[in-house]
Design a protein around this motif. Structure first.
Motif, PDB file in Angstrom:
ATOM      1  N   ILE A 290       0.860  -1.182   0.000  1.00  0.00           N
ATOM      2  CA  ILE A 290       0.000   0.000   0.000  1.00  0.00           C
ATOM      3  C   ILE A 290       0.895   1.232   0.000  1.00  0.00           C
ATOM      4  O   ILE A 290       1.824   1.337   0.810  1.00  0.00           O
ATOM      5  CB  ILE A 290      -0.902   0.051   1.254  1.00  0.00           C
ATOM      6  CG1 ILE A 290      -1.697  -1.260   1.404  1.00  0.00           C
ATOM      7  CG2 ILE A 290      -1.841   1.252   1.202  1.00  0.00           C
ATOM      8  CD1 ILE A 290      -2.416  -1.377   2.746  1.00  0.00           C
ATOM      9  N   LEU A 291       0.648   2.135  -0.926  1.00  0.00           N
ATOM     10  CA  LEU A 291       1.306   3.436  -0.903  1.00  0.00           C
ATOM     11  C   LEU A 291       0.222   4.486  -0.700  1.00  0.00           C
ATOM     12  O   LEU A 291      -0.915   4.298  -1.137  1.00  0.00           O
ATOM     13  CB  LEU A 291       2.034   3.712  -2.218  1.00  0.00           C
ATOM     14  CG  LEU A 291       3.141   2.719  -2.589  1.00  0.00           C
ATOM     15  CD1 LEU A 291       3.738   3.090  -3.940  1.00  0.00           C
ATOM     16  CD2 LEU A 291       4.224   2.676  -1.523  1.00  0.00           C
ATOM     17  N   GLY A 292       0.581   5.570  -0.054  1.00  0.00           N
ATOM     18  CA  GLY A 292      -0.450   6.578   0.164  1.00  0.00           C
ATOM     19  C   GLY A 292       0.115   7.934   0.507  1.00  0.00           C
ATOM     20  O   GLY A 292       1.334   8.121   0.612  1.00  0.00           O
ATOM     21  N   GLN A 293      -0.797   8.873   0.643  1.00  0.00           N
ATOM     22  CA  GLN A 293      -0.443  10.223   1.071  1.00  0.00           C
ATOM     23  C   GLN A 293      -1.508  10.664   2.073  1.00  0.00           C
ATOM     24  O   GLN A 293      -2.693  10.693   1.757  1.00  0.00           O
ATOM     25  CB  GLN A 293      -0.411  11.154  -0.134  1.00  0.00           C
ATOM     26  CG  GLN A 293       0.013  12.568   0.206  1.00  0.00           C
ATOM     27  CD  GLN A 293       0.186  13.427  -1.042  1.00  0.00           C
ATOM     28  OE1 GLN A 293       1.231  13.462  -1.670  1.00  0.00           O
ATOM     29  NE2 GLN A 293      -0.862  14.123  -1.421  1.00  0.00           N
ATOM     30  N   ILE A 294      -1.049  10.968   3.266  1.00  0.00           N
ATOM     31  CA  ILE A 294      -1.966  11.378   4.325  1.00  0.00           C
ATOM     32  C   ILE A 294      -1.957  12.898   4.395  1.00  0.00           C
ATOM     33  O   ILE A 294      -0.890  13.508   4.440  1.00  0.00           O
ATOM     34  CB  ILE A 294      -1.518  10.797   5.679  1.00  0.00           C
ATOM     35  CG1 ILE A 294      -1.440   9.268   5.594  1.00  0.00           C
ATOM     36  CG2 ILE A 294      -2.457  11.243   6.789  1.00  0.00           C
ATOM     37  CD1 ILE A 294      -0.854   8.639   6.832  1.00  0.00           C
TER      38      ILE A 294
ATOM     39  N   SER B 195       1.945  13.485   4.813  1.00  0.00           N
ATOM     40  CA  SER B 195       2.896  12.417   5.152  1.00  0.00           C
ATOM     41  C   SER B 195       2.781  11.329   4.095  1.00  0.00           C
ATOM     42  O   SER B 195       1.670  10.961   3.705  1.00  0.00           O
ATOM     43  CB  SER B 195       2.570  11.792   6.512  1.00  0.00           C
ATOM     44  OG  SER B 195       2.575  12.763   7.533  1.00  0.00           O
ATOM     45  N   SER B 196       3.909  10.812   3.653  1.00  0.00           N
ATOM     46  CA  SER B 196       3.876   9.655   2.758  1.00  0.00           C
ATOM     47  C   SER B 196       3.641   8.398   3.580  1.00  0.00           C
ATOM     48  O   SER B 196       4.086   8.298   4.722  1.00  0.00           O
ATOM     49  CB  SER B 196       5.212   9.498   2.025  1.00  0.00           C
ATOM     50  OG  SER B 196       5.605  10.698   1.454  1.00  0.00           O
ATOM     51  N   LEU B 197       2.981   7.437   2.967  1.00  0.00           N
ATOM     52  CA  LEU B 197       2.712   6.165   3.642  1.00  0.00           C
ATOM     53  C   LEU B 197       3.248   5.033   2.771  1.00  0.00           C
ATOM     54  O   LEU B 197       2.962   4.972   1.572  1.00  0.00           O
ATOM     55  CB  LEU B 197       1.199   6.024   3.824  1.00  0.00           C
ATOM     56  CG  LEU B 197       0.737   4.861   4.675  1.00  0.00           C
ATOM     57  CD1 LEU B 197       0.966   5.188   6.151  1.00  0.00           C
ATOM     58  CD2 LEU B 197      -0.747   4.596   4.435  1.00  0.00           C
ATOM     59  N   ILE B 198       4.050   4.171   3.386  1.00  0.00           N
ATOM     60  CA  ILE B 198       4.601   3.024   2.654  1.00  0.00           C
ATOM     61  C   ILE B 198       4.381   1.767   3.476  1.00  0.00           C
ATOM     62  O   ILE B 198       4.923   1.619   4.576  1.00  0.00           O
ATOM     63  CB  ILE B 198       6.118   3.200   2.403  1.00  0.00           C
ATOM     64  CG1 ILE B 198       6.368   4.422   1.513  1.00  0.00           C
ATOM     65  CG2 ILE B 198       6.713   1.933   1.781  1.00  0.00           C
ATOM     66  CD1 ILE B 198       7.847   4.728   1.286  1.00  0.00           C
ATOM     67  N   TYR B 199       3.550   0.873   2.955  1.00  0.00           N
ATOM     68  CA  TYR B 199       3.450  -0.456   3.545  1.00  0.00           C
ATOM     69  C   TYR B 199       3.917  -1.428   2.473  1.00  0.00           C
ATOM     70  O   TYR B 199       3.227  -1.665   1.483  1.00  0.00           O
ATOM     71  CB  TYR B 199       2.013  -0.765   3.981  1.00  0.00           C
ATOM     72  CG  TYR B 199       1.828  -2.221   4.338  1.00  0.00           C
ATOM     73  CD1 TYR B 199       2.295  -2.716   5.549  1.00  0.00           C
ATOM     74  CD2 TYR B 199       1.227  -3.102   3.440  1.00  0.00           C
ATOM     75  CE1 TYR B 199       2.164  -4.062   5.862  1.00  0.00           C
ATOM     76  CE2 TYR B 199       1.102  -4.450   3.750  1.00  0.00           C
ATOM     77  CZ  TYR B 199       1.574  -4.920   4.957  1.00  0.00           C
ATOM     78  OH  TYR B 199       1.452  -6.249   5.261  1.00  0.00           O
TER      79      TYR B 199
END
Lengths: 434, 434
Positions: free
Chosen positions: B108-112, B386-390
């Motif tokens: 999962i990639l994301g941007q919070i 914030s970037s999110l990296i799972y």
């Protein structure tokens, strides 16, 4: 690595704004380049980089770019392309559209989003030349649609005119459109004010030494600049059950960056803290850059033991770390409680270097607690917005008096009259369209 | 107003970074407040604003806020509410969502996207106190979701402790959550570093005099700040057929702001230029603020006559004006060619004051050519990402070697090992989930 209680833990570093002498040097370089153009650029390049160039040699040619591909391993080209693709795919999702809102009274309000026209990217020379940073600065600009992306980088000393071929390949893959062999404060001045050879840009980004940083501050206003990046930081929030060897390796991957880097474990588990601390000692001895990592671990590293996971989260929010790894049983359940962190890595396989090189999100991330109010570099850093107002006659006739009331309360009669002259004329002409 | 050919037209103003003495004064005030807290705040308030307060009197009470409503006309309350509603509706459209991208490999990639926690808004005292500016600074922060919006403004001199009731009402309507009667560099220092009474904020915005501007520069880094606003500017792009009296009134509405303001007509029509110039002279004499408007028109005003509409558009793009009015037969056909302008007003009824007070878009807009790279204040100014990296195990096993290759090219073996230790262990354990 020291193990400390949450009560005894403090972390604060100051920004570096240079000595008065460094500031004077930078001002003098910037003013000379602004006044003299190429001549000053070439003089400083000879004096500071010890490379003698002519103006015609400043620009890196297409042939040199191509030759660089022959000088690097094919596996590197494959790897950098794969990384560029992933970084581009992530940043593509940040793209935004202009919008218009059509109102019932015939008015239109909107927001126009456009790329900057021309962006300059500074790339340091020598050992601090990182191809991955070229991707991270250039790709967001390219995705934003910036048509002209200009890279500057100092030529290698020794009269060679050379630029690291890995940097050249990364630049070509990322989408740089022009490249110049010039570095230091003189390169920043050239990007800001232009010379005969280098056209001025709208924004300058990319890391550099203290002279480059001070020069960016000096030219800010004539052009936009990115934020000043501080030393790298990682905080790991972990619970019992996390693998100490993974955490230790990740802490050390930041500690090896430089002696000012900071690597902190925050955990409610004393036994995990002790296990990680022991692992850090073990792995540290085996690292090529162990002297740097040792200094940074001794100065800024810590395993902080808290009373609870909640307390650990509080500490993270106060640190506002550049990188945060969450290695708990259910990391996604904790993300919502993390208010301040530049990039958040979840679970045991999201090792921080995954984000440095490959996952897709940007690796240029706010440091030194500024994640409280700043964000990783992204496509938004390379666009500008314009508001759009098309007011209909109907809307003006309806709202005109209210606008005049507000203007007059502020003592701005000229503002009121700009509305009033229209109301008078449109009412006198019986409201015909004009 | 002078009529000049495009060839003879130049416009350039410099930013004001203060005298060395002003900079020293500001540094000393900031350091004192940082070291001494409330005591220094009260001392400077007595010394500079000539108002003697106790610490308990710094905060403006709810009762004072309510009392302000009795001291202003009901028509003002109605008008400011209507304006606030429209401004809120426009900024609501700028709100953005966090996103997650679920990949086929389980990653999962994301941007919070989150609001800043606490924002400080500076509001000048005296004649420069504009209720509309309170709305324009506070509403975007409120729409962004900032839970704590703190206003500071200097108390009126003469020992009254008073704050302009129009400002208080605008603040209440806009959504300010705390208010303090303190101004100048000392107020900025309090917002940045906190005192016993005032908790520190994450970002400071709002206009102020040179001391306030220098103080914001001084504290930048500890907190974020907004851009320095220069004198107001308007450019009008018009063709034959436009109403000269409307254009003249709009030019004067900017010229009356201050003696440094700039008001420029750009048109291919000499007769329109002459007609507007004559109208400016006529209307100018009737303005209460005619001395200010006269000075700014003489210094920075011009009617620039170009060879063609295309040339006129080029000049606009070079000016990158804060406000641009397009008064041509088909203004929407020209918008696409305007690369640089902070706010664009289309057609005869979109008088610039419509945007200053009421239409909805923000009236805090880049000045002095910075619309080339900067944008009007908006909701984005009050959020952080914030970037999110799972990363899944599958993804790490697939990409690990590539990441290690890139890390090693940069000489960062510790980075490579953080990946390698996982690859070794996961492969040795036969790839069971862990």
């Amino acid at each position: 690595m020291r193990v400390v209680s949450a009560r005894d833990f403090q972390s604060k570093r100051e920004n570096d704004y240079g000595t008065p002498e460094q500031n004077e040097t930078v001002k003098s370089i910037v003013n000379s380049v602004r006044a003299e153009g190429d001549i000053a650029l070439l003089r400083y390049t000879e004096q500071l980089d010890r490379v003698k160039l002519e103006a015609s040699g400043l620009r890196v040619t297409e042939a040199e770019m191509q030759a660089a591909y022959e000088r690097v391993e094919p596996s590197f080209v494959t790897a950098i392309r794969a990384a560029a693709d992933r970084i581009r795919a992530y940043h593509d999702k940040q793209k935004r559209q202009s919008w218009m809102d059509f109102q019932a009274d015939g008015s239109i309000l909107g927001q126009i989003i456009r790329p900057l026209r021309r962006v300059g990217v500074y790339v340091p020379g020598g050992k601090a030349a990182y191809p991955s940073s070229v991707l991270m600065n250039v790709i967001p600009a390219q995705v934003a649609g910036v048509p002209e992306i200009v890279m500057v980088t100092p030529p290698a000393s020794g009269g060679e005119m050379g630029i690291n071929p890995y940097i050249l390949v990364a630049a070509a893959e990322a989408g740089v459109t022009e490249m110049y062999r010039v570095g230091g404060a003189q390169a920043i001045a050239a990007l800001a004010y232009g010379t005969e050879t280098i056209q001025p840009v709208d924004k300058i980004c990319g890391p550099g030494n203290i002279y480059v940083a001070l020069a960016k501050r000096e030219v800010y206003g004539a052009v936009n600049i990115d934020s000043l990046a501080g030393p790298s930081e990682i905080a790991v929030l972990a619970e019992e059950g996390a693998d100490p060897s993974y955490i230790a390796a990740d802490l050390l991957s930041q500690a090896e960056h430089d002696e000012m880097a900071s690597a902190i474990l925050v955990t409610p588990s004393l036994s995990l803290a002790e296990a990680v601390s022991a692992e850090v000692e073990r792995q540290l001895e085996l690292l090529p850059r162990r002297d740097i990592a040792r200094t940074s671990m001794d100065s800024y590293g810590a395993a902080v033991v808290t009373d609870s996971l909640t307390d650990a989260i509080d500490i993270i929010n106060r640190l506002a770390p550049e990188h945060l790894e969450i290695v708990t049983k259910e990391p996604m359940a904790i993300v919502g409680q993390i208010e301040n962190a530049g990039a958040i890595f979840l679970g045991p396989y999201s090792s921080e270097p995954v984000g440095d090189y490959f996952a897709g999100p940007n690796h240029i991330i706010p440091t030194n607690g500024t994640a409280r109010f700043a964000s990783p570099v992204d496509v938004d850093d390379f666009i500008k917005k314009s508001s759009l107002i098309y007011y209909s006659k109907e809307a003006l006739l309806r709202d005109g008096e209210t606008i005049m009331e507000l203007a007059r309360r502020e003592g701005l009669e000229g503002h009121a009259r700009a509305i009033g002259i229209r109301l008078d004329q449109e009412r006198n002409t019986g409201g015909t369209t004009k």
